[in-house]
Design a protein around this motif. Structure first.
Motif, short mmCIF file in Angstrom:
data_model
loop_
_atom_site.label_atom_id
_atom_site.label_comp_id
_atom_site.label_asym_id
_atom_site.label_seq_id
_atom_site.Cartn_x
_atom_site.Cartn_y
_atom_site.Cartn_z
N LEU A 21 -69.18 62.09 50.23
CA LEU A 21 -68.28 62.36 49.10
C LEU A 21 -67.47 63.63 49.34
CD1 LEU A 21 -70.50 61.38 46.04
CD2 LEU A 21 -68.62 60.10 47.07
N GLN A 22 -68.07 64.64 50.00
CA GLN A 22 -67.30 65.84 50.32
C GLN A 22 -66.16 65.51 51.28
OE1 GLN A 22 -69.30 69.10 52.38
NE2 GLN A 22 -68.15 70.57 51.12
N GLN A 23 -66.42 64.56 52.22
CA GLN A 23 -65.35 64.16 53.13
C GLN A 23 -64.21 63.50 52.36
OE1 GLN A 23 -66.58 61.62 56.31
NE2 GLN A 23 -64.54 61.54 57.24
N VAL A 24 -64.55 62.65 51.35
CA VAL A 24 -63.51 62.03 50.53
C VAL A 24 -62.66 63.10 49.85
CG1 VAL A 24 -63.07 60.57 48.53
CG2 VAL A 24 -64.82 59.91 50.20
N LEU A 25 -63.35 64.09 49.25
CA LEU A 25 -62.62 65.15 48.56
C LEU A 25 -61.76 65.95 49.54
CD1 LEU A 25 -65.35 66.47 46.08
CD2 LEU A 25 -63.47 64.91 45.61
N LEU A 26 -62.31 66.24 50.72
CA LEU A 26 -61.55 67.00 51.72
C LEU A 26 -60.28 66.25 52.15
CD1 LEU A 26 -64.29 68.47 54.09
CD2 LEU A 26 -62.56 69.77 52.84
N ASN A 27 -60.43 64.93 52.43
CA ASN A 27 -59.28 64.16 52.87
C ASN A 27 -58.20 64.10 51.79
OD1 ASN A 27 -60.33 63.68 55.38
ND2 ASN A 27 -61.02 61.60 54.93
N LEU A 28 -58.63 63.82 50.54
CA LEU A 28 -57.65 63.70 49.47
C LEU A 28 -56.97 65.05 49.20
CD1 LEU A 28 -59.58 61.37 46.97
CD2 LEU A 28 -57.73 60.75 48.53
N LEU A 29 -57.75 66.13 49.21
CA LEU A 29 -57.17 67.44 48.92
C LEU A 29 -56.28 67.92 50.06
CD1 LEU A 29 -60.24 69.17 47.23
CD2 LEU A 29 -58.13 68.44 46.12
N LEU A 30 -56.69 67.69 51.31
CA LEU A 30 -55.85 68.09 52.44
C LEU A 30 -54.52 67.34 52.43
CD1 LEU A 30 -58.45 68.35 55.36
CD2 LEU A 30 -57.03 70.21 54.45
N ASN A 31 -54.57 66.00 52.14
CA ASN A 31 -53.32 65.24 52.04
C ASN A 31 -52.43 65.78 50.93
OD1 ASN A 31 -54.00 63.58 54.15
ND2 ASN A 31 -54.70 61.87 52.86
N ALA A 32 -53.05 66.13 49.80
CA ALA A 32 -52.26 66.65 48.68
C ALA A 32 -51.66 68.02 49.03
CB ALA A 32 -53.15 66.75 47.44
N LEU A 33 -52.46 68.89 49.66
CA LEU A 33 -51.94 70.20 50.05
C LEU A 33 -50.76 70.07 51.01
CD1 LEU A 33 -55.30 72.15 50.53
CD2 LEU A 33 -53.63 72.46 48.69
N GLU A 34 -50.90 69.14 51.96
CA GLU A 34 -49.82 68.96 52.92
C GLU A 34 -48.59 68.35 52.27
OE1 GLU A 34 -49.05 66.82 57.28
OE2 GLU A 34 -51.04 66.82 56.35
N ALA A 35 -48.81 67.41 51.32
CA ALA A 35 -47.68 66.72 50.70
C ALA A 35 -46.82 67.65 49.85
CB ALA A 35 -48.19 65.55 49.86
#
Length: 632
Positions: free
Chosen positions: A518-532
């Motif tokens: 679940l931490q990986q899910v949060l990391l992926n979603l947050l990293l994509n959002a930060l980059e976007a």
């Protein structure tokens, strides 16, 4: 069908002749479907039945003969006459009958004459040249023992019926092995043209069986005799026409009376169904068809086949199943070809189609079940392989995420290391000033230990992200994990000038999940959002944890970046789809696979009034359990 001309003949009364010009009337019968009669010459065949009048066998023979002959020779004309032996009992009667027949047929000319039965064989052979001079005559149905008599007439041929009584008696030990006594019923055997060898056969039985000859006995006198027969007695019924006084037997009634006390063996077809056990039964209709075939060869010009006498094969054994059951006949050891009449149909005979259909359905169902089980096994294997590949891709994705987390990791590790360094210098200063008596030294050492533990925790979390491990589902609180993830990404957010917000309900509900996944899910979603949203004015990423309406925890990740174009919304979650120049397109597909393993679905929320991308998923509560088998 050709017209059937029925010549009704009445033999002379006992001791009286017929006037010379007297002849029975001829009644032409045009059967349904017959063509109009013409004056052209057509073949003519005369059928003369002999024996007691009114026997059903005569009608069966004539019907079968006419149908078979007219099928092969449509233009033939068949005439039928009958000679009743009950009307002629002495030489005077025979002489009168001979003269009457000569006068009756002196103006008739036939292509063939058929004599059915054996009653008048001797008489007719002696009179053939006078009654039907030069006309071919076929004797149909006599015993082979009469063949020498028939061959005295040059114009005669024969279709002989095999002697069945010997076969019937030979079957007696096999059918009824406990038989010790035999009674013989029917017309008097003395001088019988139908059973010339019967007296000899009965005498030969004497050493093995006690034989009582009741032939010719009036039917009224038979009932008490049959009723007092001892156990182990069987009855043999031969041709039952008339008794010794000339009175006709009621054959069906006679058979029923005998069968009420004894098993009745017979070769007379018409007694079957009235209580007779059975015997070698001739098909009278088949005799008529065989006779028609022989006459047909004559009409076709085959004189050689006509002149050659023929003997019909021995008929098969025919038994009444009901009587066989009553008298204990062993049906398992009957001769090959035995026919059983009135046998109730077996389950297979009655419901064979239904049984076959049921077996077909059962086979089909079994095949489908086997295929489904094999498919289920293949699906489970595929799911297991997909799960293994998901874990491998997820691990590679986590390792790949370390590069994007490098700034945050450097910041996170720099703080405890700087604190450790400052505390170590302070400790050295205290030792120089006060020696070992410094009172602040324990606090300094405790601070060093705390910061060391903090650094160790960061490293431990990094190891958990990159190590290879299966999913471990357990009840957990996602809020602390969300805070830790946001702390890991704080440096990245500052580097990209993005505000990272965490909003959550208090208290947060317990959910069922794997913390690392679940931490990986949060990391992926947050990293994509930060980059976007990097580079956007007032860039902001919001992570929201809220109690779901149906129970569980709803997680939303939303940014205020440019969002996902409408044309790409359907494929953004597919593997290897990416809009990044350096991306490989596995981050969101890994998130979707992890959430499916958690019985959840990653959803790209439709664009609304607010800008940016909005991803959402819901985790089920910890108290709601499920099994792998219940999931597709």
């Amino acid at each position: 069908m050709a017209a059937l001309v029925l010549a009704v003949g009445v033999a002379c009364a006992r001791g009286q002749g017929l006037p010379e010009d007297t002849a029975p009337p001829r009644l032409p019968l045009d059967l349904p479907g017959d063509p109009p009669r013409t004056e052209g010459r057509k073949p003519r065949v005369l059928v003369v039945t002999t024996g007691p009048a009114g026997q059903i066998g005569h009608a069966l023979f004539v019907d079968a003969f006419q149908v078979a002959l007219t099928r092969e020779h449509p233009g033939v004309v068949v005439e039928v006459d009958a000679l009743d032996n009950g009307r002629v009992t002495n030489a005077l009667d025979e002489a009168a009958l001979r003269g009457w027949l000569v006068r009756k047929y002196r103006k008739s000319r036939y292509d063939a004459v058929v004599i059915s039965g054996a009653t008048w064989t001797h008489f007719l052979v002696s009179a053939l040249a006078e009654i039907w001079p030069g006309q071919p005559v076929l004797f149909s149905g006599p015993d082979p023992a009469l063949l020498p008599v028939i061959q005295h007439a040059a114009q005669a041929s024969a279709l002989l019926v095999p002697e069945r009584t010997a076969s019937t008696l030979a079957l007696l030990p096999q059918l009824l092995p406990g038989t010790r006594r035999l009674v013989v019923l029917g017309t008097d055997v003395a001088g019988s043209p139908y059973h010339p060898s019967l007296p000899t056969l009965l005498r030969n039985l004497a050493p093995r069986l006690q034989v009582e000859d009741l032939t010719g006995l009036p039917q009224t006198a038979l009932a008490p005799v049959l009723a007092r027969q001892a156990p182990g007695t069987a009855a043999l019924l031969i041709l039952a026409a008339t008794d010794r006084d000339g009175r006709r037997y009621e054959v069906a009634s006679l058979v029923r009376e005998a069968a009420a006390h004894l098993p009745v063996l017979s070769d007379v077809t018409t007694v079957m169904g009235h209580g007779a056990l059975g015997g070698p039964m001739l098909d009278i209709g088949d005799i008529g068809r065989q006779t028609a075939a022989k006459v047909g060869r004559l009409l076709s010009g085959d004189q050689a086949a006509w002149r050659q006498p023929e003997v019909l094969p021995l008929p098969p054994l025919v038994l009444d199943w009901r009587q066989a059951q009553q008298w204990g006949v062993d049906l398992a050891h009957l001769p090959v070809g035995t026919q059983l009449l009135h046998r109730p149909p077996s389950m297979w005979e009655s419901h064979g189609g239904t049984i076959l259909a049921g077996l077909a359905v059962l086979t089909l169902q079994s095949t489908i079940i086997v295929v489904l089980l094999a498919e289920r096994r293949r699906r489970r294997q595929a799911q297991q392989e997909a799960h293994t590949r998901l874990l491998q891709v997820a691990r590679m994705n986590r390792i790949g995420s370390l590069g994007e987390l490098s700034a945050s990791l450097a910041h996170e590790l720099n703080q405890p290391l700087a604190a450790i360094q400052a505390n170590a210098e302070a400790g050295q200063l205290q030792l120089r000033r006060h020696g070992t008596a410094a009172t602040e030294l324990p606090e300094i050492l405790q601070a060093i230990g705390h910061e060391n533990a903090r650094a160790a925790g960061i490293i431990r979390r990094l190891r958990a992200l990159v190590e290879k491990r299966p999913l471990a589902m357990a009840p957990m609180d996602l809020a602390p994990l969300a805070e830790e993830t946001c702390a890991l990404l704080a440096g990245t957010a500052r580097q990209r000038s993005v505000t990272l917000l965490l909003e959550r309900d208090t208290p947060s509900p317990q959910v069922l999940g794997d913390p690392v996944a679940l931490q990986q899910v949060l990391l992926n979603l947050l990293l994509n959002a930060l980059e976007a949203c990097a580079g956007q004015p007032a860039a902001q990423v919001r992570l929201s944890l809220a109690r779901a309406p149906g129970g569980g925890l709803q997680v939303d990740v939303q940014d205020n970046g440019p969002g996902v174009p409408e044309a790409l919304r359907d494929c953004v979650l597919e593997p290897f789809f990416t809009t990044k120049d350096q991306g490989v397109g596995v981050g969101l597909s890994v998130c979707r696979g992890i959430l499916e393993a958690h019985y959840s679905t990653l959803v790209l929320v439709p664009a609304g009034a607010s800008p940016g991308a909005h991803f959402s998923f819901t985790l089920r509560p910890a108290e709601k359990t499920t099994t792998d088998d219940s999931q597709p």
